[in-house]
Design a protein around this motif. Sequence first.
Motif, PDB file in Angstrom:
ATOM      1  N   THR A  35      49.144  32.295  64.684  1.00  0.00           N
ATOM      2  CA  THR A  35      48.478  31.262  63.902  1.00  0.00           C
ATOM      3  C   THR A  35      47.676  30.428  64.893  1.00  0.00           C
ATOM      4  OG1 THR A  35      50.247  31.240  62.267  1.00  0.00           O
ATOM      5  CG2 THR A  35      48.758  29.353  62.300  1.00  0.00           C
ATOM      6  N   HIS A  95      55.803  21.458  69.049  1.00  0.00           N
ATOM      7  CA  HIS A  95      55.910  22.322  67.879  1.00  0.00           C
ATOM      8  C   HIS A  95      55.969  23.808  68.242  1.00  0.00           C
ATOM      9  CE1 HIS A  95      55.609  19.142  64.896  1.00  0.00           C
ATOM     10  NE2 HIS A  95      54.746  18.569  65.706  1.00  0.00           N
ATOM     11  N   PHE A 149      50.250  29.567  67.804  1.00  0.00           N
ATOM     12  CA  PHE A 149      51.633  29.368  67.384  1.00  0.00           C
ATOM     13  C   PHE A 149      52.168  30.672  66.806  1.00  0.00           C
ATOM     14  CE2 PHE A 149      49.560  25.324  67.219  1.00  0.00           C
ATOM     15  CZ  PHE A 149      50.512  24.383  67.585  1.00  0.00           C
ATOM     16  N   GLU A 150      53.468  30.896  66.969  1.00  0.00           N
ATOM     17  CA  GLU A 150      54.116  32.030  66.315  1.00  0.00           C
ATOM     18  C   GLU A 150      54.421  31.700  64.865  1.00  0.00           C
ATOM     19  OE1 GLU A 150      57.493  33.530  68.417  1.00  0.00           O
ATOM     20  OE2 GLU A 150      56.391  33.701  70.302  1.00  0.00           O
ATOM     21  N   SER A 151      54.596  30.422  64.558  1.00  0.00           N
ATOM     22  CA  SER A 151      54.962  29.978  63.219  1.00  0.00           C
ATOM     23  C   SER A 151      53.795  29.250  62.557  1.00  0.00           C
ATOM     24  CB  SER A 151      56.167  29.031  63.308  1.00  0.00           C
ATOM     25  OG  SER A 151      56.323  28.297  62.116  1.00  0.00           O
ATOM     26  N   THR A 152      53.419  29.679  61.381  1.00  0.00           N
ATOM     27  CA  THR A 152      52.349  29.012  60.641  1.00  0.00           C
ATOM     28  C   THR A 152      52.786  27.604  60.243  1.00  0.00           C
ATOM     29  OG1 THR A 152      51.564  31.132  59.850  1.00  0.00           O
ATOM     30  CG2 THR A 152      50.829  29.196  58.631  1.00  0.00           C
ATOM     31  N   ARG A 153      54.027  27.456  59.854  1.00  0.00           N
ATOM     32  CA  ARG A 153      54.538  26.133  59.483  1.00  0.00           C
ATOM     33  C   ARG A 153      54.464  25.167  60.665  1.00  0.00           C
ATOM     34  NH1 ARG A 153      59.260  27.603  57.893  1.00  0.00           N
ATOM     35  NH2 ARG A 153      60.331  27.115  59.810  1.00  0.00           N
ATOM     36  N   MET A 154      54.842  25.622  61.835  1.00  0.00           N
ATOM     37  CA  MET A 154      54.794  24.754  63.018  1.00  0.00           C
ATOM     38  C   MET A 154      53.342  24.438  63.400  1.00  0.00           C
ATOM     39  SD  MET A 154      57.869  24.036  63.417  1.00  0.00           S
ATOM     40  CE  MET A 154      58.170  23.328  65.018  1.00  0.00           C
ATOM     41  N   ILE A 185      45.411  32.490  60.503  1.00  0.00           N
ATOM     42  CA  ILE A 185      46.384  33.429  61.060  1.00  0.00           C
ATOM     43  C   ILE A 185      45.785  34.828  61.055  1.00  0.00           C
ATOM     44  CG2 ILE A 185      47.512  33.788  58.843  1.00  0.00           C
ATOM     45  CD1 ILE A 185      50.157  34.137  60.411  1.00  0.00           C
ATOM     46  N   ASN A 189      55.886  25.642  50.156  1.00  0.00           N
ATOM     47  CA  ASN A 189      56.638  24.689  50.957  1.00  0.00           C
ATOM     48  C   ASN A 189      56.233  23.281  50.510  1.00  0.00           C
ATOM     49  OD1 ASN A 189      57.532  22.939  53.012  1.00  0.00           O
ATOM     50  ND2 ASN A 189      57.429  24.559  54.532  1.00  0.00           N
TER      51      ASN A 189
END
Length: 171
Positions: free
Chosen positions: A34, A73, A89-94, A123, A166
């Motif tokens: 992401t 994050h 980022f590995e996490s889209t939420r983060m 992403i 979310n």
Amino acid sequence: MGVSLTNTMDELLRSLGTVDNGALDALSRHGTATLVFTDIEASTSTAASVGDTVWADLIEWHDNIIASITAKHGGTLIKSLGDGAMLAFESTRMAARAAIEIQQAITGPDAPIDLRLRIGVHIGDVVHTDDDLLGNAVNKAARIASSADGGQIVVSRVVQAMLTENPEFTF
């Protein structure tokens, strides 16, 4: 079952005996990330109006805030772009949390001057080089950021789809 478990994908692939180290290196160079791009709106005119010394101090403050929030994050500052940054980022939420926090910090009441920050989030698959990320997803993320107005965070449809259920995020 008489088989020892592995801890990493590299160990698993080596244990199968089907992949050499060169192929492992190639596998680790590709993946999904992401991406977050930031850009200070009207940076050229702002720099001219405040002068080189103040601008240099402002950019140092900007870069430190972005690096700190990105690390907090779980992201990576890929590179500073003078008046912006490229983050992964590995996490889209983060990534979304970081984008919101960066926007609030750079444009908030504690900012040394009134700045307007454009942020884009996307992403996709990327290719890792020694110190950069490349690929169509990177280009799209940069274009998404450039489509934002100062003070906005614009996300791609795929990011929106990933975060829409979310309750932490509204679009």
